[in-house]
Design a protein around this motif. Structure first.
Motif, PDB file in Angstrom:
ATOM      1  N   GLU A 145       0.801  -1.143  -0.054  1.00  0.00           N
ATOM      2  CA  GLU A 145       0.028  -0.145  -0.100  1.00  0.00           C
ATOM      3  C   GLU A 145       0.832   1.331   0.329  1.00  0.00           C
ATOM      4  OE1 GLU A 145      -3.831   1.898   2.895  1.00  0.00           O
ATOM      5  OE2 GLU A 145      -2.834   0.086   3.105  1.00  0.00           O
ATOM      6  N   ASN A 146       2.056   1.348   0.787  1.00  0.00           N
ATOM      7  CA  ASN A 146       2.758   2.436   0.841  1.00  0.00           C
ATOM      8  C   ASN A 146       3.480   2.395  -0.523  1.00  0.00           C
ATOM      9  OD1 ASN A 146       2.311   3.094   3.610  1.00  0.00           O
ATOM     10  ND2 ASN A 146       3.923   1.632   4.259  1.00  0.00           N
ATOM     11  N   ILE A 147       3.932   1.541  -1.133  1.00  0.00           N
ATOM     12  CA  ILE A 147       4.722   1.602  -2.302  1.00  0.00           C
ATOM     13  C   ILE A 147       3.700   2.267  -3.186  1.00  0.00           C
ATOM     14  CG2 ILE A 147       5.424   0.386  -4.429  1.00  0.00           C
ATOM     15  CD1 ILE A 147       6.646  -1.505  -2.489  1.00  0.00           C
ATOM     16  N   ASN A 149       2.039   7.208  -6.287  1.00  0.00           N
ATOM     17  CA  ASN A 149       0.771   8.298  -6.532  1.00  0.00           C
ATOM     18  C   ASN A 149       1.464   9.526  -5.990  1.00  0.00           C
ATOM     19  OD1 ASN A 149      -0.838   6.114  -7.634  1.00  0.00           O
ATOM     20  ND2 ASN A 149      -1.867   5.961  -5.445  1.00  0.00           N
ATOM     21  N   TYR A 150       2.286   9.580  -4.976  1.00  0.00           N
ATOM     22  CA  TYR A 150       2.753  10.789  -4.554  1.00  0.00           C
ATOM     23  C   TYR A 150       3.677  11.443  -5.425  1.00  0.00           C
ATOM     24  CZ  TYR A 150       5.563  13.959  -1.634  1.00  0.00           C
ATOM     25  OH  TYR A 150       6.271  14.936  -1.114  1.00  0.00           O
ATOM     26  N   GLU A 151       4.682  10.512  -5.852  1.00  0.00           N
ATOM     27  CA  GLU A 151       5.406  11.083  -6.971  1.00  0.00           C
ATOM     28  C   GLU A 151       5.123  11.521  -8.209  1.00  0.00           C
ATOM     29  OE1 GLU A 151       8.301   7.602  -7.326  1.00  0.00           O
ATOM     30  OE2 GLU A 151       9.280   8.007  -5.458  1.00  0.00           O
ATOM     31  N   GLU A 152       4.008  10.788  -8.751  1.00  0.00           N
ATOM     32  CA  GLU A 152       3.323  11.270  -9.895  1.00  0.00           C
ATOM     33  C   GLU A 152       2.851  12.625  -9.734  1.00  0.00           C
ATOM     34  OE1 GLU A 152       0.616   8.016 -10.860  1.00  0.00           O
ATOM     35  OE2 GLU A 152       2.089   6.679 -11.609  1.00  0.00           O
ATOM     36  N   LYS A 153       1.939  12.966  -8.427  1.00  0.00           N
ATOM     37  CA  LYS A 153       1.414  13.919  -8.188  1.00  0.00           C
ATOM     38  C   LYS A 153       2.406  15.213  -7.941  1.00  0.00           C
ATOM     39  CE  LYS A 153      -2.836  12.677  -7.675  1.00  0.00           C
ATOM     40  NZ  LYS A 153      -3.876  12.720  -8.485  1.00  0.00           N
ATOM     41  N   ILE A 154       3.639  14.864  -7.641  1.00  0.00           N
ATOM     42  CA  ILE A 154       4.616  16.133  -7.248  1.00  0.00           C
ATOM     43  C   ILE A 154       5.289  16.141  -8.910  1.00  0.00           C
ATOM     44  CG2 ILE A 154       7.084  16.232  -6.700  1.00  0.00           C
ATOM     45  CD1 ILE A 154       5.117  16.535  -4.351  1.00  0.00           C
ATOM     46  N   THR A 155       5.455  14.984  -9.353  1.00  0.00           N
ATOM     47  CA  THR A 155       6.076  15.441 -10.817  1.00  0.00           C
ATOM     48  C   THR A 155       4.870  16.225 -11.597  1.00  0.00           C
ATOM     49  OG1 THR A 155       7.104  13.261 -10.803  1.00  0.00           O
ATOM     50  CG2 THR A 155       6.844  14.372 -13.125  1.00  0.00           C
ATOM     51  N   GLN A 156       3.729  15.929 -11.708  1.00  0.00           N
ATOM     52  CA  GLN A 156       2.790  16.707 -12.280  1.00  0.00           C
ATOM     53  C   GLN A 156       2.684  18.268 -11.724  1.00  0.00           C
ATOM     54  OE1 GLN A 156      -0.966  14.803 -11.676  1.00  0.00           O
ATOM     55  NE2 GLN A 156      -0.320  13.044 -12.845  1.00  0.00           N
TER      56      GLN A 156
END
Length: 517
Positions: free
Chosen positions: A122-124, A129-136
């Motif tokens: 779940e953390n992975i 998802n967090y990295e994708e949001k940050i990248t966006q």
């Protein structure tokens, strides 16, 4: 079986005895002998029966004891067996309980492991998802701000560094002021205790001695025919003898105080004796040298006794006395060493150190100065080698090195000697300083301060014991001024040799000017 055998043996023995007796006494009272033989046979038979009875009793007792021992052994073995059996049963029960517990723990661990795996997955997913949001978000920020990610990072780090530097400077300033206040209070107390409990005499040494004579006619006799006597005096004594128009005085000049003192004594004795000639000069010189050797040894022993120190090697004792005839910057070496010994003892006692060891280190810290006229090398190295040779305490050797910065002080006693040496040497008027060395030190102080960024000018004042640094108020704020003062002080400690301490005073000011028209 045994009883039957015994009866048969008794019967045979009885029959044999009866036959022999009957045969022997057949002719004389045959009947009497037969009766006697029968009586004896019966007696023997009776004894045999008693023996048999005793044997039976012994056998029965032995059989009873054996059976009793056997029963006891069986009972003991049975008891041990029962105990072992109980222990085995208890162990089996304990093992069974542990096995059940292990099984339960294993099931619990499996559950926890499964939960951890689920949480990890779940953390992975959350991290992805967090990295994708940050990248966006970064792409959106780059498009809106017109900056790349690296450029934005550099700007943020620069701002954080500036803010952190200000915060660090503020914290350093706060705690440094607290530490300085406490250290100054404690240091002032210790120095006040030391200086108030010891008052040393001021002793400045000159390079000449004056020998007073009764009349000027003796000057001619001292000079001798064609200057023979004065030349002998200068050659034997190793000094310069100045005989001029000064009435009633002869000047003895030499940088070596020991030779100068011997020369002064020799000339005084020659003047009193009146016989001034080369042979007499050498005789008096030899006598005075022996007297001085004995005097400096006694002087050293007296000093050691007055300081309450344990026994020292005679060679070191002699050199302590010889310090009386050694000076540094016009300050008498023995007076300075005594002053350091007393001050170091007081400081060490106040700081919880060994007072006697500090005094020992203080009196020996400059012992090498008694050897510098006779051997090559610095007085620090000569003194340390001397103390090592005669197995002085390691704290004494460390104090010799540390008081000139060759080593760090490793004990309270060494640090006390360093402080006492500075206190003795740096007080006003204690030593004469060469002008050239003073100017060089002042220049070094100003150059170190001016080399720092944001400094407009620097001035060494108060005989080189304070440096005032003028900072540019537009480049240096109040908190940074504290860091600048600390950096300058540390660099001065590393690069400049100086007595006492040097105050670094960083001044920052803003002047606002306007005109009324």
């Amino acid at each position: 079986m045994l009883s039957t055998i015994i009866v048969l043996i008794a019967a045979i023995i009885g029959g044999g005895i009866g036959y022999l007796v009957a045969k022997k006494f057949n002719d004389v009272n045959q009947d009497i002998f037969i009766e006697q033989a029968k009586a004896k046979a019966k007696a023997i038979e009776y004894e045999a029966e008693l023996v048999l009875k005793d044997a039976k009793n012994s056998v029965m007792n032995a059989e009873f004891e054996a059976r009793k021992k056997f029963d006891d052994k069986v009972n003991k073995i049975q008891k041990e067996y029962n105990q072992k059996l109980d222990e085995v049963v208890k162990r089996e029960q304990k093992l069974f309980t542990q096995e059940e517990r292990i099984k339960s723990d294993k099931d619990e661990i499996e559950k926890i492991k499964k939960n951890l795996c689920d949480e990890r997955n779940e953390n992975i997913n959350l991290k992805r998802n967090y990295e994708e949001k940050i990248t966006q978000a970064l792409k959106i920020l780059e498009r809106s701000a017109g900056l790349t990610q690296n450029e934005a990072k550099e700007i943020i780090l620069q701002k954080v560094e500036e803010k952190s530097r200000n915060e660090i400077a503020h914290i350093v300033r706060k705690y440094e002021e607290e530490a300085k206040s406490e250290a100054k209070r404690r240091a002032n107390y210790i120095l006040a205790q030391a200086t108030s409990r010891f008052a040393g005499e001021f002793a400045a040494e000159r390079l000449i001695n004056v020998v007073n004579i009764k009349n000027d006619e003796l000057k001619g006799r001292i000079i001798g025919k064609e200057g023979r006597n004065v030349k002998t005096l200068e050659m034997v004594l190793g000094v310069d003898i100045i005989i001029d128009d000064t009435p009633g005085a002869i000047i003895v000049s030499c940088f070596n105080l020991y030779r100068r003192a011997i020369a002064t004594k020799v000339i005084e004795l020659l003047v009193d004796d009146g016989r001034i000639q080369p042979a007499r000069i050498e005789e008096i010189h030899e006598k005075v040298c022996k007297e001085f050797d004995n005097a400096i040894l006694e002087e050293g022993e007296t000093i050691i006794m007055d300081l309450g120190l344990s026994r020292m090697h005679p060679e070191i004792t002699k050199l302590i006395g010889k310090l009386k005839y050694r000076a540094s910057y016009g300050q008498n070496a023995l007076a300075h060493s005594l002053e350091v010994a007393h001050l170091a003892g007081i400081i060490a006692a106040e700081c919880g150190g060994d007072e006697n060891l500090a005094r020992r280190a203080g009196i020996l810290h400059d012992i090498g100065k008694a050897l510098t006229h006779d051997f090559e090398g610095s007085h620090v190295d000569l003194g340390a080698e001397l103390c090592k040779r005669y197995k002085e305490h390691p704290a004494v050797i460390n104090a010799i090195y540390a008081h000139h910065g060759h080593e760090e002080a490793t004990s309270i006693e060494s640090a006390a000697v360093c402080a006492a040496d500075t206190l003795s040497a740096a007080r006003p008027g204690a030593r004469r300083e060469v002008l050239e060395a003073f100017l060089k030190r002042v220049s070094e102080l100003e150059e170190i301060a001016k080399s720092k960024e944001g400094i407009k000018n620097a001035y060494a004042i108060n005989a080189g014991r304070e440096i005032r640094v003028i900072a540019n108020a537009k480049l240096v704020n109040d908190d940074e001024a504290v860091l600048l003062a600390k950096e300058i002080a540390e660099e001065i400690q590393e690069k400049v040799q100086y007595p006492g301490e040097i105050k670094v005073n960083v001044i920052r000011e803003i002047r606002a000017i306007d005109y009324a028209k």
